[in-house]
Design a protein around this motif. Structure first.
Motif, PDB file in Angstrom:
ATOM      1  N   UNK A 127       6.484  -0.213 -11.005  1.00  0.00           N
ATOM      2  CA  UNK A 127       5.623   0.392  -9.973  1.00  0.00           C
ATOM      3  C   UNK A 127       4.199   0.433 -10.475  1.00  0.00           C
ATOM      4  N   UNK A 128       3.283  -0.023  -9.645  1.00  0.00           N
ATOM      5  CA  UNK A 128       1.855  -0.003  -9.965  1.00  0.00           C
ATOM      6  C   UNK A 128       1.116   0.816  -8.917  1.00  0.00           C
ATOM      7  N   UNK A 129       0.237   1.674  -9.383  1.00  0.00           N
ATOM      8  CA  UNK A 129      -0.583   2.483  -8.483  1.00  0.00           C
ATOM      9  C   UNK A 129      -1.879   1.741  -8.145  1.00  0.00           C
ATOM     10  N   UNK A 130      -2.204   1.731  -6.876  1.00  0.00           N
ATOM     11  CA  UNK A 130      -3.399   1.032  -6.401  1.00  0.00           C
ATOM     12  C   UNK A 130      -4.193   1.985  -5.513  1.00  0.00           C
ATOM     13  N   UNK A 184       5.954  -1.480  -5.605  1.00  0.00           N
ATOM     14  CA  UNK A 184       7.163  -1.464  -6.442  1.00  0.00           C
ATOM     15  C   UNK A 184       7.909  -2.783  -6.292  1.00  0.00           C
ATOM     16  N   UNK A 185       8.264  -3.378  -7.432  1.00  0.00           N
ATOM     17  CA  UNK A 185       9.001  -4.647  -7.426  1.00  0.00           C
ATOM     18  C   UNK A 185      10.135  -4.571  -8.439  1.00  0.00           C
ATOM     19  N   UNK A 211       1.792  -8.541   0.545  1.00  0.00           N
ATOM     20  CA  UNK A 211       1.734  -9.972   0.254  1.00  0.00           C
ATOM     21  C   UNK A 211       1.723 -10.252  -1.253  1.00  0.00           C
ATOM     22  N   UNK A 212       1.340  -9.274  -2.051  1.00  0.00           N
ATOM     23  CA  UNK A 212       1.179  -9.498  -3.489  1.00  0.00           C
ATOM     24  C   UNK A 212       2.484  -9.906  -4.184  1.00  0.00           C
ATOM     25  N   UNK A 213       3.617  -9.229  -3.955  1.00  0.00           N
ATOM     26  CA  UNK A 213       4.850  -9.634  -4.650  1.00  0.00           C
ATOM     27  C   UNK A 213       5.283 -11.062  -4.345  1.00  0.00           C
TER      28      UNK A 213
END
Length: 290
Positions: free
Chosen positions: A198-201, A249-250, A218-220
């Motif tokens: 998980x990355x916070x943006x 989250x990926x 679209x990022x993943x």
């Protein structure tokens, strides 16, 4: 005077030679007393029995090694074989001592007393040994796993009865006692075949929230190591002082951690730039009064 001294020296030398010859003869005669056909057959029989026990041990070890990895992990196999080897050595020693007519009951009694003394003197080692049995039977650590224990993060190289050995990402070997494993919180990043990142943006408050959500989804798709199942997810995580916070989250395979993390950061920046969405950063306004 000189003749007397020479005579005494010769007499002493002769006496020493006689004593040495007598002792040597007695030792040779003692050795010869054991070299009999009966003792020879006993020796051959003993060697044959030990050889048979060794063959049995090898067959059992070979059968254990053939057990599939999913049923019996490699480190458990190694520990079981090592344990069987110790039992084999003990049986051989006890068997030979019995043939020599040594009282085994006295040995067991002495071993019990010595065991108590050693136990008090080596409580830490005993604690690690018992903890090692729990570590091995629990199956929470395997060779090749990436684990975190306290402030140590590394890849497991060996799992033994007293300790485990890991190498850190800067290739330093660290030995962790098994009692530390049992008494501490253990994180195993490789225990499951999938992990989530998980990355916070944060995006600027002037950004259309729906646009930000659709853009980050679209990022993943730009990351080849991101898994499709479970599917990636993006959601809002609150309003901060200078940004609207979202979470991306990926899921990925543990071995792809670094590539997935780097690719995802690059992909997030790319899709935000293409959508003209800015990431806010702290600013300091300075006012000078005249």
């Amino acid at each position: 005077m000189n003749e007397t001294i020479n005579t005494i020296g010769e007499a002493a030398s002769q006496a020493a030679d006689d004593v040495f010859l007598s002792k040597t003869t007695s030792f040779i005669n003692w050795i010869k007393s054991f070299i009999t056909w009966e003792n020879l057959f006993k020796l051959l029989g003993t060697v044959f029995i030990i050889f048979v026990m060794w063959i049995v041990f090898r067959l059992i070890a070979k059968a254990i090694r053939k057990v599939p990895e999913e049923k019996l992990p490699a480190q458990r196999t190694a520990v079981i074989i090592r344990f069987l080897k110790y039992i084999f050595y003990i049986i051989v020693v006890l068997y030979v001592l019995g043939l020599l007519g040594i009282n085994l009951k006295a040995i067991w009694g002495a071993a019990g007393i010595a065991g108590v003394a050693i136990g008090f003197a080596a409580q830490t080692s005993v604690s690690n040994l018992i903890s090692g049995l729990f570590v091995l039977t629990e199956g929470s650590i395997h060779v090749g796993d990436t684990i975190i224990v306290g402030d140590v993060t590394g890849i497991v190289d060996e799992v033994k009865l007293l300790s485990i050995r890991v190498h850190t990402f800067d290739n330093q070997m660290v030995r962790i006692p098994n009692s530390t494993i049992i008494n501490s919180n253990l994180t195993n990043n490789s225990y499951h075949n999938k992990r989530r990142l998980t990355l916070n943006v944060g995006v600027d408050y002037s950004t259309d929230m729906k646009l930000a959500l659709e853009t980050l989804k679209k990022a993943p798709e730009l990351c080849p190591t991101v898994l499709k199942d479970p599917a990636p997810a993006v959601w809002f995580d609150g309003f901060a002082d200078s940004s609207i916070n979202l979470v991306v989250a990926v899921w990925f395979k543990p071995a792809d951690f670094l590539q997935t993390k780097n690719d995802l950061y690059i992909a997030i920046k790319k899709v935000l730039d293409e959508a003209n969405i800015s990431i806010p950063f702290n600013q300091l306004d300075v006012m000078i009064k005249k």
